[in-house]
Design a protein around this motif. Structure first.
Motif, PDB file in Angstrom:
ATOM      1  N   LEU A   1       5.546  -7.147  10.474  1.00  0.00           N
ATOM      2  CA  LEU A   1       5.240  -5.896  11.163  1.00  0.00           C
ATOM      3  C   LEU A   1       6.501  -5.051  11.350  1.00  0.00           C
ATOM      4  CD1 LEU A   1       2.767  -7.078  13.970  1.00  0.00           C
ATOM      5  CD2 LEU A   1       2.191  -5.958  11.820  1.00  0.00           C
ATOM      6  N   SER A   2       6.333  -3.749  11.257  1.00  0.00           N
ATOM      7  CA  SER A   2       7.420  -2.805  11.515  1.00  0.00           C
ATOM      8  C   SER A   2       6.994  -1.875  12.644  1.00  0.00           C
ATOM      9  CB  SER A   2       7.734  -1.999  10.248  1.00  0.00           C
ATOM     10  OG  SER A   2       6.621  -1.202   9.883  1.00  0.00           O
TER      11      SER A   2
ATOM     12  N   ILE B   1       0.861   3.405  13.911  1.00  0.00           N
ATOM     13  CA  ILE B   1      -0.191   3.923  13.051  1.00  0.00           C
ATOM     14  C   ILE B   1      -0.846   2.874  12.167  1.00  0.00           C
ATOM     15  CG2 ILE B   1       1.252   4.562  11.069  1.00  0.00           C
ATOM     16  CD1 ILE B   1      -1.561   6.659  12.673  1.00  0.00           C
ATOM     17  N   GLY B   2      -0.172   1.795  11.807  1.00  0.00           N
ATOM     18  CA  GLY B   2      -0.753   0.766  10.950  1.00  0.00           C
ATOM     19  C   GLY B   2      -0.631   1.085   9.472  1.00  0.00           C
ATOM     20  N   SER B   3      -1.003   0.124   8.637  1.00  0.00           N
ATOM     21  CA  SER B   3      -0.848   0.265   7.188  1.00  0.00           C
ATOM     22  C   SER B   3      -2.102   0.796   6.505  1.00  0.00           C
ATOM     23  CB  SER B   3      -0.476  -1.094   6.572  1.00  0.00           C
ATOM     24  OG  SER B   3      -1.452  -2.067   6.884  1.00  0.00           O
TER      25      SER B   3
ATOM     26  N   GLY C   1      -2.935  -0.051  13.808  1.00  0.00           N
ATOM     27  CA  GLY C   1      -1.779   0.268  14.643  1.00  0.00           C
ATOM     28  C   GLY C   1      -1.945  -0.173  16.081  1.00  0.00           C
ATOM     29  N   GLY C   2      -0.829  -0.275  16.785  1.00  0.00           N
ATOM     30  CA  GLY C   2      -0.818  -0.753  18.159  1.00  0.00           C
ATOM     31  C   GLY C   2      -1.569   0.137  19.130  1.00  0.00           C
ATOM     32  N   VAL C   3      -1.486   1.466  18.939  1.00  0.00           N
ATOM     33  CA  VAL C   3      -2.179   2.393  19.839  1.00  0.00           C
ATOM     34  C   VAL C   3      -3.691   2.216  19.724  1.00  0.00           C
ATOM     35  CG1 VAL C   3      -2.533   4.812  20.453  1.00  0.00           C
ATOM     36  CG2 VAL C   3      -0.282   4.050  19.682  1.00  0.00           C
ATOM     37  N   ALA C   4      -4.173   2.091  18.490  1.00  0.00           N
ATOM     38  CA  ALA C   4      -5.607   1.872  18.267  1.00  0.00           C
ATOM     39  C   ALA C   4      -6.043   0.536  18.859  1.00  0.00           C
ATOM     40  CB  ALA C   4      -5.909   1.911  16.774  1.00  0.00           C
TER      41      ALA C   4
END
Length: 447
Positions: free
Chosen positions: A278-279, A285-287, A317-320
């Motif tokens: 993970l970055s 936002i995710g990949s 992504g983390g926010v989602a």
């Protein structure tokens, strides 16, 4: 609106019958694609009903069985999925998967308006009848296997499923309803036998995650001081008996199966490798939804990480992930409060446990990915929300321009969804054997 609500229950029941009963001929290369095609048709029909209800509504507002906070969180989740898809390395497939999840969320919202007891019981009974027919066919396979003095092979016993986990993923949703039916004395013995067979098949398939999910559900229900305490204890007795029966049957023709094996089947390595890769982009936002791919050694690539939390974090992504976790937490919190205040509402209780056990198993398997279990998860979520927010609708203002705009959005979404789904489906070439492909279809190329 009343006509639409009357159509939904038979439509959901028809989905169960067409996807679970293996006697219906497959309409594609394999049972997975057969189920996916029916799922696509089901989601499009439900979304059409939702649009029809919206456009035909004569009132200046539209009712929705969700609170404003959850509506906003779902909207942000879908928006972030669209944004992630646009920035993905595989934009076309990621957009398809985002549309697919959006239709599932819409299905949940549409199902949530079905909150009357008669319609819900109709759906639950249809699910149980369809799945029980499948269980009985598996029982015949067990008998034939023993008669031929062969080891208990789940790939032979689990009728029609190219991946035995697809079978187990559906089973976990059934178990709470079987526990509920143990409450009715007239059918107790029949229900106990069906519950026993379900658990025995889980042991034969060595689905440790499903067994753990059932045990967690049982303990959780007992902690809540449920009115189904006696039935849950009976379920645990059935669990013990099915374990004993499995070892007795397996010893007759030893197949080397060991339900208590200590290996993680690559799950833990897959999770650790995914998290280590993970970055900062993934936390924001995710990949891209649906594009996960990872190989461990020389094994075939995994098309999903077998963990819903890690998958959403990696792809959306983390926010989602935070958004969807808040919605799920709100559902759990509201459910527990409701059950404490309505101790005799066993229908809502069983739906809640079905949803909760599905969420639990998604932490170990692809419940949230495969056609039937994925749809079941959102249907149970919708039924639960409908019971929790019964007669507590949010009124959304609508006018002629809103109706026209929404109709255009729906038509465009349907076109893109079908165009991309058919395009990827056409890449399937079963004559070449296994080709790494999307988790949407069983095989094929995403791009």
């Amino acid at each position: 609106m009343d006509v639409v609500n009357k159509i939904k229950a038979p439509l959901i029941s028809l989905f169960f019958l067409c996807t679970l009963i293996p006697l219906i001929p497959s309409i594609s290369y394999d049972y997975h694609n057969h189920q996916r095609i029916i799922q696509i048709a089901f989601l499009l029909c439900i979304s059409f009903l939702a649009l029809n209800a919206f456009l035909s509504n004569k009132e200046p507002t539209f009712k929705l069985a969700l609170n404003k906070k959850n509506i906003i969180l779902f909207s942000v989740f879908i928006f972030l999925g669209c944004l992630s898809a646009l920035m993905s390395a595989e934009k076309s497939f990621s957009q398809l998967y985002t549309l697919h999840i959006s239709l599932l969320i819409l299905t949940m919202c549409c199902v949530s308006t079905t909150n009357d007891k008669k319609s819900i019981l109709f759906i639950i009974y249809a699910l149980l009848v369809a799945h029980t027919s499948l269980i009985l066919i598996c029982l015949l396979n067990i008998i034939f296997t023993l008669a031929e003095q062969q080891p208990l092979n789940p790939y032979i016993i689990y009728s029609g499923f190219i991946n035995i986990r697809f079978f187990n993923q559906v089973q976990v949703f059934i178990l709470p309803f079987l526990v509920l039916l143990l409450k009715f004395k007239g059918i107790q013995r029949i229900v106990f036998i069906i519950l026993f067979l379900n658990l025995l098949l889980i042991f034969i398939g060595q689905a440790r995650g499903a067994l753990l999910s059932f045990f967690i559900f049982s303990v959780f229900a007992l902690i809540l001081k449920t009115t189904l305490k006696k039935q849950i204890l009976t379920g645990l007795v059935s669990l013990a008996l099915s374990c004993i029966a499995f070892y007795i049957l397996d010893s007759l023709n030893k197949g080397g199966a060991d339900i208590l094996r200590t290996s993680s089947s690559g799950r833990i390595d897959l999770w650790l490798n995914t998290l280590s890769n993970l970055s900062w982009k993934h936390f924001l936002i995710g990949s891209g939804p649906g594009v996960f791919e990872m190989s461990l050694g020389s094994s075939a690539p995994f098309s999903h990480p077998h963990n819903s939390l890690i998958e959403v974090l990696n792809e959306w992504g983390g926010v989602a992930l935070i958004c969807i976790l808040i919605v799920i937490f709100n559902t759990f919190r509201k459910s527990i409060i409701h059950l404490k205040n309505h101790k005799k509402d066993i229908i809502t209780e069983s739906i809640f446990y079905s949803f909760a056990i599905g969420i639990t198993y998604s932490l170990f398997s692809g419940v949230h990915v495969m056609p039937v279990s994925q749809t079941l998860l959102f249907i149970m979520w919708g039924l639960l929300v409908g019971r929790l927010y019964k007669n507590k609708y949010i009124h959304i203002p609508i006018n002629i321009y809103a109706r026209l705009f929404l109709a255009c959005v729906f038509v465009l979404a349907w076109f893109l969804y079908l165009q991309k789904a058919v395009g990827i489906y056409n890449n399937i070439d079963p004559d070449n054997g296994y080709i790494y492909g999307p988790r949407f279809w069983s095989i094929g190329q995403r791009a």
